[in-house]
Design an enzyme around this catalytic site. Structure first.
Site, mmCIF file in Angstrom:
data_model
loop_
_atom_site.group_PDB
_atom_site.id
_atom_site.type_symbol
_atom_site.label_atom_id
_atom_site.label_comp_id
_atom_site.label_asym_id
_atom_site.label_seq_id
_atom_site.Cartn_x
_atom_site.Cartn_y
_atom_site.Cartn_z
ATOM 1 N N LYS A 1 4.422 1.791 0.978
ATOM 2 C CA LYS A 1 5.696 2.283 1.985
ATOM 3 C C LYS A 1 6.796 2.485 1.205
ATOM 4 C CE LYS A 1 5.328 -1.264 4.785
ATOM 5 N NZ LYS A 1 4.193 -1.725 4.007
ATOM 6 N N CYS B 1 0.784 -1.097 -0.098
ATOM 7 C CA CYS B 1 0.007 0.125 0.045
ATOM 8 C C CYS B 1 0.865 1.299 -0.148
ATOM 9 C CB CYS B 1 -0.922 -0.198 1.125
ATOM 10 S SG CYS B 1 -2.266 -1.179 1.015
HETATM 11 P P1 GTP Z 1 5.200 -4.287 1.490
HETATM 12 O O1 GTP Z 1 6.554 -4.560 1.038
HETATM 13 O O2 GTP Z 1 4.360 -5.282 1.140
HETATM 14 O O3 GTP Z 1 4.952 -3.975 2.960
HETATM 15 O O4 GTP Z 1 4.325 -2.875 0.784
HETATM 16 P P2 GTP Z 1 4.887 -1.393 0.510
HETATM 17 O O5 GTP Z 1 3.912 -0.714 1.487
HETATM 18 O O6 GTP Z 1 6.167 -1.017 0.625
HETATM 19 O O7 GTP Z 1 3.932 -1.265 -0.836
HETATM 20 P P3 GTP Z 1 4.784 -0.439 -2.274
HETATM 21 O O8 GTP Z 1 5.036 1.027 -1.921
HETATM 22 O O9 GTP Z 1 5.782 -1.476 -2.648
HETATM 23 O O10 GTP Z 1 3.367 -0.440 -2.916
HETATM 24 C C1 GTP Z 1 2.916 -1.279 -3.774
HETATM 25 C C2 GTP Z 1 1.749 -1.054 -4.832
HETATM 26 O O11 GTP Z 1 1.080 0.131 -4.566
HETATM 27 C C3 GTP Z 1 2.694 -0.764 -6.101
HETATM 28 O O12 GTP Z 1 1.811 -1.898 -7.015
HETATM 29 C C4 GTP Z 1 2.393 0.386 -6.687
HETATM 30 O O13 GTP Z 1 2.022 0.743 -7.629
HETATM 31 C C5 GTP Z 1 0.863 0.974 -5.644
HETATM 32 N N1 GTP Z 1 1.024 2.241 -5.338
HETATM 33 C C6 GTP Z 1 2.122 3.078 -4.720
HETATM 34 N N2 GTP Z 1 1.727 4.155 -4.748
HETATM 35 C C7 GTP Z 1 0.588 4.436 -5.026
HETATM 36 C C8 GTP Z 1 -0.064 5.803 -5.645
HETATM 37 O O14 GTP Z 1 0.212 6.807 -5.138
HETATM 38 N N3 GTP Z 1 -1.218 5.422 -6.229
HETATM 39 C C9 GTP Z 1 -1.642 4.105 -6.632
HETATM 40 N N4 GTP Z 1 -2.904 4.174 -7.460
HETATM 41 N N5 GTP Z 1 -0.911 3.127 -6.610
HETATM 42 C C10 GTP Z 1 0.122 3.224 -5.859
HETATM 43 C C1 SPV Z 2 4.878 -7.363 3.375
HETATM 44 O O1 SPV Z 2 3.961 -8.281 3.222
HETATM 45 O O2 SPV Z 2 4.461 -6.552 4.195
HETATM 46 C C2 SPV Z 2 6.152 -7.142 3.026
HETATM 47 C C3 SPV Z 2 6.873 -8.437 2.308
HETATM 48 O O3 SPV Z 2 6.978 -6.268 3.350
HETATM 49 S S1 SPV Z 2 7.142 -9.715 3.352
HETATM 50 O O4 SPV Z 2 6.571 -9.480 4.675
HETATM 51 O O5 SPV Z 2 8.464 -10.173 3.120
HETATM 52 O O6 SPV Z 2 6.115 -10.912 2.875
HETATM 53 MN MN MN Z 3 5.960 -5.206 4.614
#
Ligand code: GTP
Ligand code: SPV
Ligand code: MN
Length: 623
Positions: free
Chosen positions: A277, A275
């Site tokens: 991060k 979402c």
């Molecule tokens: P974990 O590693 O699983 O903990 O996730 P994270 O919170 O680091 O997620 P990350 O930032 O990698 O976001 C993953 C998804 O969110 C991707 O598919 C992005 O395209 C989508 N995303 C991120 N920012 C935006 C945004 O501002 N708008 C939309 N529509 N999608 C977004």
């Molecule tokens: C998450 O799912 O929040 C991640 C990837 O950052 S892992 O925890 O390694 O599955």
């Molecule tokens: Mn995570």
């Protein structure tokens, strides 16, 4: 070393490994390794220290064993997890709860004796014919008040390789622990392997957290979120340790936002998995400390934060030259990168949303793949998995913050909570105070489920502080700890709520992916009292003039008043419905602090009086 361990260890360890283990003069460690050998029956055991030689050896073995395959670019490899092993398995992840302990009924758990017997039966003899690896790491920077020593035992060179990239080395630090120091223990086996080197018995996948012993068992799985001990497995133990010691262990990124005149203001933010991060921590123009896990401690009246990790296990989907140029560059340059579950053709990786055409055939997590291929259930298989990821070191990033490894941490100006919310919250708002933010933003967080966990996607789900999957103490206790955390602070961080995922009636996102950089600039100015805000029933929002100016200055775009009105309208029916859902959750939580329900009730009153005065949907210009 006690003789009972020495006999077992000498039988499986060569002289070098034995000497490395013996030099760590710690009975509990020796007992852990000896009992893991007795249980898993490996052919041999290799103990690693912090040397480049041991690191190189793990990388080499991972390719030799077929857990990773070299790609065309130097240093790049591909690792595949099994078709049904592509994400965190929440159902198979349980706390082992001793008979005398009462853990929150909302947490997935099993009686300790039963769970131990089950997981130990799956681990029994699981490493036959294989080498057991023993590696030492540190959660947080080494030699700091935040450091937690860890030992990982695994039969997967991929898991060990990933940890080498994602965490600071911990062998030397372990030497300073002494015989009484606390440390976390992780025992993993990939279990029986299928022909393609993936875990064959995923129906017997188990991730069991022994909270009484600061230890985690993981078996019959390879996906890093289920196996890499220091990632989410350690977070569950760290949340308990933080509870005992009065600090916070969070599912948060940490980044430095660059304000006027070289000022850097640090923020930490909690968004559920997939979402935003990593996307936020990588916003162009700012500097990254960490993207997934943070420890927060009150030090000298301020909140100090560190990145628990030193690398990124990031979602590769949508990483492209436009939205995420820094990571895209790392993924396209020589250097150490593990790709997982992407499509490979001719040694070149391809993924969804990379901004280039994807070939219609190649090798992916389903084996040989061609466009249109379906799985056993008839579902179409995407070229790369939606939760396909890359593993890199933060040191490879051009935007690494200069204090990324500072053992004292960075001092936070703000905290951010956000989720995947298509219809309720505005893109950015500031809470009225710490408790209002903790309760209506952190503790009221909801998000649509994603491919980062097994199961249905897109289901709106309550996710306390984005940390619910990892919570290992009662919910009410965790909320109270968060509320208390500000007591005694000279300058509590401001608390903000973001929503990147608001949609219009046609289902189109109302914001561009880089808009978040403007919300960050606005928050930075708020921390320093340099912009005004408009009060709504749910928090304070930016003025149109400030946003117009910030969009023009930083994104060179002409932010329109129509867009502002659409994005920042207070949606009263949706906000009231959210309060109904959240109140229902907390009525079902044991010992919810009274202030939680009071604060939600006050928010409802504010929403209702605005509704009476101005209707269901109130433009920010009408406030
Ligand atoms: P974990 O590693 O699983 O903990 O996730 P994270 O919170 O680091 O997620 P990350 O930032 O990698 O976001 C993953 C998804 O969110 C991707 O598919 C992005 O395209 C989508 N995303 C991120 N920012 C935006 C945004 O501002 N708008 C939309 N529509 N999608 C977004
Ligand atoms: C998450 O799912 O929040 C991640 C990837 O950052 S892992 O925890 O390694 O599955
Ligand atoms: Mn995570």
């Amino acid at each position: 070393m006690k003789s009972q361990y020495e006999a077992v260890l000498k039988d499986k360890l060569d002289a070098d490994s034995f000497a490395k283990l013996a030099a760590l003069n710690n009975d509990k460690l020796h007992a852990f390794v000896a009992s893991a050998i007795e249980l898993c029956e490996p052919e041999s055991v290799k103990v690693c220290d912090d040397s480049d030689a041991d690191r190189d050896d793990i990388r080499r073995r991972s390719v030799e064993l077929g857990e990773e395959t070299s790609l065309a670019a130097e240093g790049h490899t591909i690792h595949f997890d099994g078709y049904n092993d592509q994400a965190r398995d929440k159902a198979a992840t349980k706390y082992l709860v001793p008979a005398e302990m009462d853990l929150d009924k909302k947490l997935n758990q099993v009686a300790r004796d039963d769970g131990l017997a089950e997981v130990r039966s799956f681990l029994g003899g699981a490493m036959a014919g294989r080498q057991m690896l023993v590696r030492f790491y540190c959660l947080g920077p080494t030699d700091s008040a935040f450091s937690i020593s860890c030992v990982q035992i695994t039969d997967s060179a991929y898991v060990a390789h990933s940890e080498d990239m994602l965490y600071r080395s911990g062998y030397e630090q372990f030497k300073t622990l002494g015989d009484s120091g606390e440390f976390f223990r992780f025992l993993h086996s990939a279990g029986r392997l299928a022909d393609n080197n993936t875990s064959a018995d995923v129906d017997k996948r188990r991730i069991y957290i022994d909270i009484a012993e600061d230890m985690v068992y993981s078996v019959n799985t390879q996906y890093a979120g289920n196996t890499v001990g220091l990632k989410k497995l350690s977070l569950r133990l760290a949340i308990r340790k933080a509870d005992r010691e009065g600090w916070l262990a969070e599912h948060m990124f940490v980044l430095g936002v660059h304000g006027p005149a070289d000022r850097v203001t640090y923020f930490a933010g909690a968004f559920p998995s997939a979402c935003g991060k990593t996307s936020t921590a990588m916003v162009p123009g700012e500097t990254i400390v960490g993207d997934d896990l943070a420890y927060l401690r009150a030090v000298d009246g301020r909140v100090a934060a560190v990145n628990v990790e030193s690398g990124i296990f990031g979602i590769i989907r949508d990483v492209n030259a436009k939205d995420d140029p820094v990571i895209f560059d790392v993924l396209n340059s020589p250097g150490e990168v593990i790709f997982s579950n992407v499509l490979v053709t001719g040694g070149v990786p391809h993924w969804l949303g990379m901004g280039e055409d994807i070939p219609d055939a190649g090798l992916n997590h389903s084996g040989d793949w061609t466009a249109g291929k379906t799985d056993a259930k008839g579902a179409e298989i995407t070229p790369s998995h939606k939760n396909a990821r890359y593993t890199i070191r933060i040191s490879a990033l051009a935007n690494r913050d200069e204090r990324a490894d500072d053992p004292t941490g960075v001092s936070l100006g703000g905290l951010i909570y956000g989720g995947r919310d298509s219809d309720t919250c505005v893109p950015i708002q500031q809470s009225f105070d710490w408790a209002h933010g903790m309760i209506t933003m952190g503790a009221s967080l909801e998000s649509e489920t994603t491919a980062a966990t097994l199961g249905a996607e897109g289901v709106r789900t309550f996710n306390l502080m984005s940390n619910l999957d990892f919570l290992a103490i009662p919910l009410s206790r965790y909320i109270q700890n968060n509320l208390n955390f500000a007591d005694g602070l000279k300058a509590a961080p401001l608390v903000f709520g973001t929503n990147y995922f608001l949609k219009d009636a046609a289902g189109q996102f109302l914001n561009g992916k880089l808009d978040k950089s403007i919300w960050l600039k606005w928050m930075e100015l708020r921390v320093h009292g340099e912009v005004e805000a408009i009060e709504t029933p749910t928090g304070s929002i930016p003025t149109f003039d400030d946003l117009h100016r910030l969009f023009a200055a930083h994104l060179k775009t002409d932010y329109s008043q129509d867009a502002y009105i659409q994005q920042f309208t207070t949606r009263i029916p949706e906000n009231l419905a959210k309060l109904d859902r959240i109140e229902a959750v907390y009525r079902d939580v044991a010992d919810t602090p009274a202030v939680v329900l009071d604060t939600l009730a006050a928010q409802r009153d504010r929403l209702k009086s605005l509704q009476q005065a101005k209707g269901d949907y109130v433009s920010p210009l009408a406030l």
